[in-house]
Scaffold this motif. Structure first.
Motif, PDB file in Angstrom:
ATOM      1  N   ARG A 167       4.416   7.141  -1.520  1.00  0.00           N
ATOM      2  CA  ARG A 167       3.730   5.855  -1.299  1.00  0.00           C
ATOM      3  C   ARG A 167       2.408   5.812  -2.075  1.00  0.00           C
ATOM      4  NH1 ARG A 167       4.542   5.749   3.710  1.00  0.00           N
ATOM      5  NH2 ARG A 167       2.652   6.844   4.330  1.00  0.00           N
ATOM      6  N   ASN A 168       1.664   6.915  -2.052  1.00  0.00           N
ATOM      7  CA  ASN A 168       0.397   6.972  -2.777  1.00  0.00           C
ATOM      8  C   ASN A 168       0.608   6.863  -4.280  1.00  0.00           C
ATOM      9  OD1 ASN A 168      -1.001   7.218  -0.381  1.00  0.00           O
ATOM     10  ND2 ASN A 168      -1.142   9.449  -0.480  1.00  0.00           N
ATOM     11  N   ALA A 169       1.789   7.278  -4.735  1.00  0.00           N
ATOM     12  CA  ALA A 169       2.105   7.189  -6.166  1.00  0.00           C
ATOM     13  C   ALA A 169       2.655   5.817  -6.545  1.00  0.00           C
ATOM     14  CB  ALA A 169       3.115   8.270  -6.529  1.00  0.00           C
ATOM     15  N   GLY A 170       2.806   4.937  -5.551  1.00  0.00           N
ATOM     16  CA  GLY A 170       3.295   3.601  -5.830  1.00  0.00           C
ATOM     17  C   GLY A 170       4.800   3.515  -6.010  1.00  0.00           C
ATOM     18  N   LEU A 171       5.520   4.550  -5.571  1.00  0.00           N
ATOM     19  CA  LEU A 171       6.977   4.568  -5.737  1.00  0.00           C
ATOM     20  C   LEU A 171       7.713   4.043  -4.512  1.00  0.00           C
ATOM     21  CD1 LEU A 171       7.323   8.087  -7.406  1.00  0.00           C
ATOM     22  CD2 LEU A 171       7.153   5.856  -8.527  1.00  0.00           C
ATOM     23  N   VAL A 172       7.035   4.029  -3.371  1.00  0.00           N
ATOM     24  CA  VAL A 172       7.641   3.629  -2.097  1.00  0.00           C
ATOM     25  C   VAL A 172       6.690   2.686  -1.381  1.00  0.00           C
ATOM     26  CG1 VAL A 172       8.306   4.467   0.198  1.00  0.00           C
ATOM     27  CG2 VAL A 172       9.061   5.706  -1.843  1.00  0.00           C
ATOM     28  N   ALA A 173       7.256   1.670  -0.742  1.00  0.00           N
ATOM     29  CA  ALA A 173       6.472   0.756   0.103  1.00  0.00           C
ATOM     30  C   ALA A 173       6.952   0.903   1.537  1.00  0.00           C
ATOM     31  CB  ALA A 173       6.646  -0.688  -0.360  1.00  0.00           C
ATOM     32  N   SER A 174       6.020   0.855   2.480  1.00  0.00           N
ATOM     33  CA  SER A 174       6.345   1.004   3.899  1.00  0.00           C
ATOM     34  C   SER A 174       5.799  -0.182   4.682  1.00  0.00           C
ATOM     35  CB  SER A 174       5.743   2.306   4.458  1.00  0.00           C
ATOM     36  OG  SER A 174       6.163   3.430   3.699  1.00  0.00           O
ATOM     37  N   GLU A 175       6.551  -0.611   5.673  1.00  0.00           N
ATOM     38  CA  GLU A 175       6.065  -1.701   6.522  1.00  0.00           C
ATOM     39  C   GLU A 175       6.650  -1.546   7.921  1.00  0.00           C
ATOM     40  OE1 GLU A 175       9.328  -5.106   5.216  1.00  0.00           O
ATOM     41  OE2 GLU A 175       7.332  -5.117   4.310  1.00  0.00           O
ATOM     42  N   ARG A 176       5.869  -2.024   8.898  1.00  0.00           N
ATOM     43  CA  ARG A 176       6.302  -1.904  10.281  1.00  0.00           C
ATOM     44  C   ARG A 176       7.290  -3.011  10.614  1.00  0.00           C
ATOM     45  NH1 ARG A 176       5.472   0.906  14.505  1.00  0.00           N
ATOM     46  NH2 ARG A 176       3.880   2.161  13.455  1.00  0.00           N
ATOM     47  N   ALA A 177       8.363  -2.614  11.338  1.00  0.00           N
ATOM     48  CA  ALA A 177       9.369  -3.562  11.821  1.00  0.00           C
ATOM     49  C   ALA A 177       9.614  -3.246  13.293  1.00  0.00           C
ATOM     50  CB  ALA A 177      10.664  -3.447  11.021  1.00  0.00           C
ATOM     51  N   GLY A 178       8.845  -3.910  14.177  1.00  0.00           N
ATOM     52  CA  GLY A 178       8.949  -3.617  15.600  1.00  0.00           C
ATOM     53  C   GLY A 178       8.410  -2.239  15.909  1.00  0.00           C
ATOM     54  N   MET A 179       9.241  -1.403  16.529  1.00  0.00           N
ATOM     55  CA  MET A 179       8.823  -0.053  16.913  1.00  0.00           C
ATOM     56  C   MET A 179       8.886   0.926  15.753  1.00  0.00           C
ATOM     57  SD  MET A 179      10.811   0.249  20.570  1.00  0.00           S
ATOM     58  CE  MET A 179      10.322   1.969  20.707  1.00  0.00           C
ATOM     59  N   TYR A 180       9.468   0.506  14.627  1.00  0.00           N
ATOM     60  CA  TYR A 180       9.730   1.445  13.550  1.00  0.00           C
ATOM     61  C   TYR A 180       8.964   1.071  12.293  1.00  0.00           C
ATOM     62  CZ  TYR A 180      13.650   2.531  16.625  1.00  0.00           C
ATOM     63  OH  TYR A 180      14.409   2.861  17.702  1.00  0.00           O
ATOM     64  N   VAL A 181       8.846   2.037  11.384  1.00  0.00           N
ATOM     65  CA  VAL A 181       8.310   1.804  10.053  1.00  0.00           C
ATOM     66  C   VAL A 181       9.454   2.018   9.072  1.00  0.00           C
ATOM     67  CG1 VAL A 181       6.681   2.564   8.289  1.00  0.00           C
ATOM     68  CG2 VAL A 181       5.992   2.529  10.704  1.00  0.00           C
ATOM     69  N   THR A 182       9.693   1.005   8.230  1.00  0.00           N
ATOM     70  CA  THR A 182      10.766   1.121   7.239  1.00  0.00           C
ATOM     71  C   THR A 182      10.170   1.389   5.866  1.00  0.00           C
ATOM     72  OG1 THR A 182      10.777  -1.266   6.829  1.00  0.00           O
ATOM     73  CG2 THR A 182      12.271  -0.428   8.536  1.00  0.00           C
ATOM     74  N   HIS A 183      10.953   2.046   5.036  1.00  0.00           N
ATOM     75  CA  HIS A 183      10.500   2.435   3.703  1.00  0.00           C
ATOM     76  C   HIS A 183      11.529   1.976   2.680  1.00  0.00           C
ATOM     77  CE1 HIS A 183       7.836   5.106   5.998  1.00  0.00           C
ATOM     78  NE2 HIS A 183       8.923   5.509   6.635  1.00  0.00           N
ATOM     79  N   ARG A 184      11.049   1.534   1.531  1.00  0.00           N
ATOM     80  CA  ARG A 184      11.932   1.080   0.452  1.00  0.00           C
ATOM     81  C   ARG A 184      11.297   1.437  -0.888  1.00  0.00           C
ATOM     82  NH1 ARG A 184       9.346  -3.208  -1.676  1.00  0.00           N
ATOM     83  NH2 ARG A 184       7.900  -4.363  -0.311  1.00  0.00           N
ATOM     84  N   LEU A 185      12.125   1.466  -1.917  1.00  0.00           N
ATOM     85  CA  LEU A 185      11.610   1.708  -3.257  1.00  0.00           C
ATOM     86  C   LEU A 185      10.841   0.488  -3.751  1.00  0.00           C
ATOM     87  CD1 LEU A 185      14.647   3.376  -5.060  1.00  0.00           C
ATOM     88  CD2 LEU A 185      12.646   4.500  -4.080  1.00  0.00           C
ATOM     89  N   THR A 186       9.740   0.716  -4.412  1.00  0.00           N
ATOM     90  CA  THR A 186       9.023  -0.361  -5.103  1.00  0.00           C
ATOM     91  C   THR A 186       9.691  -0.584  -6.467  1.00  0.00           C
ATOM     92  OG1 THR A 186       7.521   1.178  -6.181  1.00  0.00           O
ATOM     93  CG2 THR A 186       6.862   0.336  -4.005  1.00  0.00           C
ATOM     94  N   PRO A 187       9.346  -1.663  -7.150  1.00  0.00           N
ATOM     95  CA  PRO A 187       9.848  -1.826  -8.521  1.00  0.00           C
ATOM     96  C   PRO A 187       9.526  -0.613  -9.401  1.00  0.00           C
ATOM     97  CG  PRO A 187       8.930  -3.885  -7.756  1.00  0.00           C
ATOM     98  CD  PRO A 187       8.616  -2.866  -6.693  1.00  0.00           C
ATOM     99  N   ARG A 188       8.344  -0.012  -9.195  1.00  0.00           N
ATOM    100  CA  ARG A 188       7.996   1.183  -9.974  1.00  0.00           C
ATOM    101  C   ARG A 188       8.936   2.338  -9.643  1.00  0.00           C
ATOM    102  NH1 ARG A 188       1.931   3.458  -9.801  1.00  0.00           N
ATOM    103  NH2 ARG A 188       1.610   1.546 -11.006  1.00  0.00           N
ATOM    104  N   GLY A 189       9.271   2.477  -8.351  1.00  0.00           N
ATOM    105  CA  GLY A 189      10.185   3.535  -7.956  1.00  0.00           C
ATOM    106  C   GLY A 189      11.566   3.348  -8.566  1.00  0.00           C
TER     107      GLY A 189
END
Length: 336
Positions: A297-319
């Motif tokens: 995430r710090n390298a800008g390859l992954v984005a994280s966001e909260r969805a209810g009780m959980y945090v989901t992670h996905r690849l960014t365009p850079r990733g």
């Protein structure tokens, strides 16, 4: 007896060719079962590995029951199986496909089961299905869902990633025109205006201006499969293009860059996942996965966001860009 599938295009059809963005969940459920009942020596390396992993899952009681039911309807050696198992609406997702399957009309059930009986003996219970037994139809839909959830879901990110790579290859070929795309389909031979491939029997599909939807499949490995009913929207599922050695080199290049486990975490995010989902997928401690995600995430390859009780992670365009470039690099001649 071996035959040929011949797909005849008109000028209007070229304007209505569609390439699916990813493998279809309901086609993959049926074709995944076929892999489990196919001799290992007839499978490519990637499917041998998947088969070894999936055999243990197939022994779970609910999956085993679903397997038996669907095998009665669509065995791997069948030259025909009912089209209602793979409705066009499943391109919108598994839930949409299962809903439409459950709504299959009695007339269609009777027609397609009668056609199946022309090709092979059917078990006695299928006569109730052909007569429109809605409880049995619900059981069939539930079996497709169980097979997908129990057998395919643990590896679905790999399926989607392979589908995305295949689509990228076709879109690159499209720069030279649609004929070049058709020529890139290994199981097919393109001689304008006919696309042909080996098939269990001789089948001629005349598109007549309706166009064609082409769907890549991770589990379809020898020859394409087409919707049988000429009155339905034309769909052809084909073995996706996957260079086995290329995939190995790509994973190795990513591991050298990021470290083995961090590379695995990045690859697992081809599909959006929670921290726990990644940990379960990779059999790594959640605390370790969390640390890798922070670095990515710090390298800008992954984005994280909260969805209810959980945090989901996905690849960014850079990733995604990084993965794409690694794929290009290891595929060029002279690269190591």
């Amino acid at each position: 007896m071996a035959g040929m599938l011949r797909i005849h295009f008109t000028p209007a059809d070229f304007l209505r060719v569609r390439f699916a963005r990813s493998p279809d969940p309901m086609w993959e459920a049926v074709l995944g079962l076929h892999v489990l009942t196919t001799s290992v020596d007839r499978l490519p390396a990637r499917l041998r590995l998947w088969r070894n992993r999936a055999r243990g899952r197939a022994r779970q009681p609910d999956v085993r029951g679903a397997f038996r039911l669907l095998h009665d309807l669509a065995p791997s050696d069948a030259s025909y199986w009912p089209d209602f198992l793979t409705p066009a609406e499943s391109e919108e997702g598994l839930a949409a496909g299962l809903r439409v399957l459950r709504e299959t009309s009695r007339a269609r059930l009777e027609r397609e089961m009668r056609e199946a009986s022309r090709h092979r003996p059917l078990p006695a219970w299928t006569r109730r299905l052909a007569a429109g037994d809605r409880t049995l139809l619900d059981d069939v839909a539930a079996a497709v869902g169980t097979v997908h959830g129990g057998l395919l879901a643990p590896d679905w990110s790999e399926v989607e990633a392979a589908g995305a790579a295949d689509r990228a290859h076709r879109m690159e070929a499209l720069e030279e025109g649609l004929g070049a795309v058709f020529a890139s389909f290994t199981p097919f031979v393109w001689r304008e205006p006919v696309l042909s491939a080996a098939y269990p029997q001789d089948v001629t599909l005349r598109l007549r201006g309706r166009g064609l939807r082409l769907v890549p499949s991770f589990f379809c490995h020898t020859r394409p499969v087409a919707i049988a009913d000429p009155g339905l929207p034309p769909v052809v599922v084909y073995p996706l293009r996957l260079d086995e050695s290329h995939a190995v080199h790509e994973n190795a290049a990513l591991a050298r860059l990021l470290g083995a486990n961090r590379a695995r975490v990045l690859t697992a995010l081809a599909t959006t996942r929670t921290t726990g989902g990644v940990a379960m997928r990779l059999a790594l401690p959640a605390s370790s996965v969390s640390g890798h995600l922070t670095v990515l995430r710090n390298a800008g390859l992954v984005a994280s966001e909260r969805a209810g009780m959980y945090v989901t992670h996905r690849l960014t365009p850079r990733g995604r860009h990084l993965l794409g470039h690694l794929q290009e690099d290891v595929g060029r001649p002279g690269r190591r």
